[in-house]
Design a protein around this motif. Structure first.
Motif, short mmCIF file in Angstrom:
data_model
loop_
_atom_site.label_atom_id
_atom_site.label_comp_id
_atom_site.label_asym_id
_atom_site.label_seq_id
_atom_site.Cartn_x
_atom_site.Cartn_y
_atom_site.Cartn_z
N ASP A 176 0.87 -1.17 -0.01
CA ASP A 176 -0.21 0.09 -0.14
C ASP A 176 0.89 1.32 -0.03
OD1 ASP A 176 0.99 -0.10 2.36
OD2 ASP A 176 -1.05 -0.07 3.40
N ARG A 177 2.10 1.05 -0.34
CA ARG A 177 2.92 2.34 -0.30
C ARG A 177 2.67 3.36 -1.40
NH1 ARG A 177 6.67 -1.15 2.12
NH2 ARG A 177 6.56 -2.13 0.25
N ALA A 178 2.19 4.40 -1.29
CA ALA A 178 1.96 5.50 -2.23
C ALA A 178 3.04 6.55 -2.43
CB ALA A 178 0.69 6.25 -1.66
N ASP A 231 6.94 -2.43 -5.31
CA ASP A 231 6.04 -1.78 -5.51
C ASP A 231 5.46 -1.42 -6.90
OD1 ASP A 231 5.54 -1.13 -2.75
OD2 ASP A 231 7.84 -0.20 -2.93
N ALA A 232 6.68 -1.77 -7.73
CA ALA A 232 6.21 -1.48 -9.26
C ALA A 232 7.24 -2.09 -9.92
CB ALA A 232 6.24 0.15 -9.59
N THR A 268 -5.73 -9.53 -9.61
CA THR A 268 -6.54 -10.05 -8.54
C THR A 268 -5.98 -9.52 -7.19
OG1 THR A 268 -5.22 -12.04 -8.76
CG2 THR A 268 -7.62 -11.79 -9.94
N ALA A 269 -4.78 -9.06 -6.96
CA ALA A 269 -4.21 -8.67 -5.75
C ALA A 269 -4.18 -7.18 -5.50
CB ALA A 269 -2.47 -8.93 -5.75
N GLY A 270 -5.05 -6.58 -6.44
CA GLY A 270 -5.48 -5.33 -6.20
C GLY A 270 -4.65 -4.07 -6.96
N GLY A 271 -3.58 -4.66 -7.70
CA GLY A 271 -2.83 -3.83 -8.30
C GLY A 271 -3.22 -3.35 -9.77
N VAL A 272 -2.33 -2.87 -10.66
CA VAL A 272 -2.68 -2.17 -11.85
C VAL A 272 -1.62 -2.60 -12.98
CG1 VAL A 272 -3.08 -0.15 -13.36
CG2 VAL A 272 -4.00 -0.38 -10.92
N VAL A 273 -1.86 -3.38 -13.96
CA VAL A 273 -0.88 -3.51 -15.02
C VAL A 273 -1.46 -2.73 -16.33
CG1 VAL A 273 -0.09 -5.38 -16.44
CG2 VAL A 273 -0.82 -5.86 -14.09
N ASP A 274 -0.49 -1.87 -16.66
CA ASP A 274 -0.62 -1.05 -18.01
C ASP A 274 0.17 -1.42 -19.10
OD1 ASP A 274 -1.52 0.99 -19.77
OD2 ASP A 274 -0.19 2.32 -18.67
N MET A 275 -0.37 -1.98 -20.17
CA MET A 275 0.48 -2.73 -21.16
C MET A 275 -0.07 -1.88 -22.47
SD MET A 275 0.82 -6.65 -21.33
CE MET A 275 1.14 -7.33 -22.92
N LYS A 276 1.03 -1.39 -23.03
CA LYS A 276 1.01 -0.88 -24.44
C LYS A 276 2.08 -1.55 -25.45
CE LYS A 276 -0.28 3.76 -22.95
NZ LYS A 276 0.06 3.81 -21.56
N VAL A 290 -1.40 2.34 -6.44
CA VAL A 290 -1.32 3.70 -5.47
C VAL A 290 0.18 4.37 -5.42
CG1 VAL A 290 -3.22 2.87 -4.01
CG2 VAL A 290 -0.98 2.39 -3.25
N VAL A 291 1.01 4.05 -5.84
CA VAL A 291 2.29 4.43 -5.85
C VAL A 291 2.29 5.38 -6.85
CG1 VAL A 291 3.51 2.84 -7.14
CG2 VAL A 291 4.83 4.32 -5.70
N ASN A 292 2.75 6.69 -6.87
CA ASN A 292 2.70 7.61 -7.66
C ASN A 292 4.15 7.84 -8.49
OD1 ASN A 292 2.28 10.01 -9.36
ND2 ASN A 292 2.27 11.39 -7.68
N LEU A 293 4.14 7.04 -9.74
CA LEU A 293 5.46 6.92 -10.39
C LEU A 293 5.74 8.23 -11.05
CD1 LEU A 293 4.80 3.39 -11.79
CD2 LEU A 293 6.63 4.18 -9.96
N GLY A 294 4.72 8.98 -11.35
CA GLY A 294 4.90 10.64 -12.08
C GLY A 294 5.30 10.06 -13.68
#
Ligand code: IPD
Length: 249
Positions: free
Chosen positions: A141-143, A197-198, A218-226, A243-247
């Motif tokens: 949950d580290r943001a 975290d990412a 399914t673990a609550g994270g996000v995968v962005d694939m292009k 939730v981590v802000n990679l900017g």
């Protein structure tokens, strides 16, 4: 769906047993390039996985790093990296895994990643909580990026190294730590269970990240694939706890 998951787990464990034994034996190199190595054991392991899965599901097809088997227009397609982290394996670095996913009508519905060195088995299935050796997990949950540990992959071509290095440099300054671990599938599994975290890489193949994708989602994270427009069947991926802000744009 449970029988697909069980079959993927059995195949991953059998493949992992083969890799664990082969890790202590001389390696046979099939081909080598500047930033990549192909080993005979990659092919042998995919053959084993193919036999185990397609004997049980003869209507399915398999799309793997070492080639394709069966009718690729089949609704059920296994997406397999028999040995992810081949360079680690070759150099005796005990950080590699087997990755098996099942794609149904273009959607990943099952994913299993097995690390035979640590005997760690991550299992994910659409609509269910993922598990590590039977225990459910969630992403971290580290943001705050300043507290985050990020894995960056540079893939295997001059172009992906050129485009990845500025990103690595930026992340190394902004995150608590950056890592280059050498196995995209384990990076994905580690994001899924909160060890990282990412994970970011700009030239990855579907078989490297397919199983990890369902684990992270399914673990609550996000995968962005292009898809990369300049490289066939290669993708840029940003996988995170969501939730981590990679900017990054
Ligand atoms: C490679 C590893 C590596 C990643 C490469 C992948 P392979 O897979 O996952 O960490 O940086 O992009 O191709 O060749 O070991 O299966």
């Amino acid at each position: 769906m449970k029988h697909y998951r069980d079959a993927a787990e059995n195949a991953a464990r059998a493949a992992g047993d083969l890799l664990r034994t082969a890790f202590h034996m001389p390696r046979r190199v099939n081909s080598a390039e500047a930033h990549d190595i192909k080993l005979a054991i990659d092919v042998e392991t995919q053959e084993l996985i193919t036999r185990l899965l397609l004997e049980e599901f003869p209507q399915h097809s398999l799309y793997g790093e070492e080639g394709i088997t069966g009718d690729q227009s089949s609704e059920h397609q296994w997406v397999v990296d028999p040995l992810d982290g081949t360079v680690n394996f070759f150099y005796g670095i005990p950080h590699f895994c087997v990755s098996i996913a099942l794609r149904w009508k273009n959607e990943i519905i099952v994913g299993v990643i097995y690390d035979p060195v640590r005997d760690e088995l991550w299992t994910g299935q659409k609509g269910e909580a993922p598990t590590l050796n039977g225990t459910p997990f969630r992403v971290s949950d580290r943001a705050d990026l300043a507290e985050a540990v990020i894995s960056v992959g540079l893939s295997k071509t001059g172009e992906t190294i050129r485009s990845g290095l500025p990103l690595l440099q930026e992340m190394a300054h902004r995150a608590r730590k950056c890592r280059l671990l050498g196995s995209a599938a384990l990076d994905m599994a580690y994001v899924a269970c909160g060890r990282l975290d990412a994970y970011i890489e700009q030239g990855i193949s579907l078989w490297d990240i397919a199983a990890g994708w369902i684990l992270i989602e399914t673990a609550g994270g996000v995968v962005d694939m292009k898809p990369r427009t300049d490289m066939k069947d290669r993708y840029s991926v940003i996988a995170s706890n969501g939730v981590v802000n990679l900017g990054l744009k």
